[in-house]
Scaffold this motif. Structure first.
Motif, mmCIF file in Angstrom:
data_model
loop_
_atom_site.group_PDB
_atom_site.id
_atom_site.type_symbol
_atom_site.label_atom_id
_atom_site.label_comp_id
_atom_site.label_asym_id
_atom_site.label_seq_id
_atom_site.Cartn_x
_atom_site.Cartn_y
_atom_site.Cartn_z
ATOM 1 N N UNK A 20 0.851 -1.188 0.000
ATOM 2 C CA UNK A 20 0.000 0.000 0.000
ATOM 3 C C UNK A 20 0.886 1.236 0.000
ATOM 4 N N UNK A 21 0.841 1.983 -1.091
ATOM 5 C CA UNK A 21 1.675 3.172 -1.167
ATOM 6 C C UNK A 21 1.232 4.222 -0.164
ATOM 7 N N UNK A 22 2.201 4.859 0.475
ATOM 8 C CA UNK A 22 1.858 6.006 1.307
ATOM 9 C C UNK A 22 1.432 7.159 0.395
ATOM 10 N N UNK A 23 0.890 8.235 0.950
ATOM 11 C CA UNK A 23 0.490 9.370 0.115
ATOM 12 C C UNK A 23 1.677 9.919 -0.669
ATOM 13 N N UNK A 24 1.418 10.388 -1.873
ATOM 14 C CA UNK A 24 2.461 10.978 -2.720
ATOM 15 C C UNK A 24 2.619 12.447 -2.332
ATOM 16 N N UNK A 25 3.076 12.662 -1.100
ATOM 17 C CA UNK A 25 3.167 14.016 -0.553
ATOM 18 C C UNK A 25 4.604 14.484 -0.354
#
Length: 148
Positions: free
Chosen positions: A61-66
């Motif tokens: 599960x990718x973390x947010x692209x922040x």
């Protein structure tokens, strides 16, 4: 669900590989004789380690692209000497990604957790020296995988 430093991050491939290793270890019979006692203790310890890792892991599960450094992100860092390095911040059992892996529990991983691009952090190496590092870029592993 966001990942935290208390939850290891694994790719789906690593999770499957580790689950297969756990299944194989569980199929091995316990060893009774004295000469094999230590080997059996190591096997039992690895079983417990894998059970804990697989139970708690955030899988693929990718973390947010922040742009914020956290497990599951590909980080590019620049050291004060000008060298740069790109690696995946993930559980040390992660292999086969095409990237070096840095554990979030390592001194470098702990120093970078929560960093934003341009932030400079420092961490202590075993010799006691402080190493300074600047986060250049952080993006989810899924983006690396789709372009890597």
């Amino acid at each position: 669900m966001s990942t935290t430093s208390s939850r290891p991050w694994l790719t789906a491939d690593a999770h499957a590989r580790l689950a297969a290793e756990l299944a194989a270890l569980r199929r091995e019979p316990d060893l009774a004789d004295e000469d094999r006692f230590v080997r059996d203790q190591h096997r039992q310890a690895r079983i417990r380690q894998l059970e804990d890792l697989l139970h708690n892991a955030v899988v693929g599960e990718d973390p947010p692209d922040d742009g914020i450094a956290e497990p599951g992100m590909v980080l590019t860092v620049r050291y004060d000497d000008g060298d740069t390095e790109t690696f995946l911040l993930a559980a040390r059992d992660e292999v086969g990604t095409g990237l070096e892996v840095c554990s979030p529990d390592s001194p470098l991983g702990r120093a970078l957790h929560g960093a934003k691009p341009g932030e400079r952090r420092e961490y202590e190496v075993p010799s006691g020296a402080l190493v300074r590092v600047t986060l250049v870029e952080a993006y989810p592993y899924g983006r690396y995988q789709s372009h890597g």
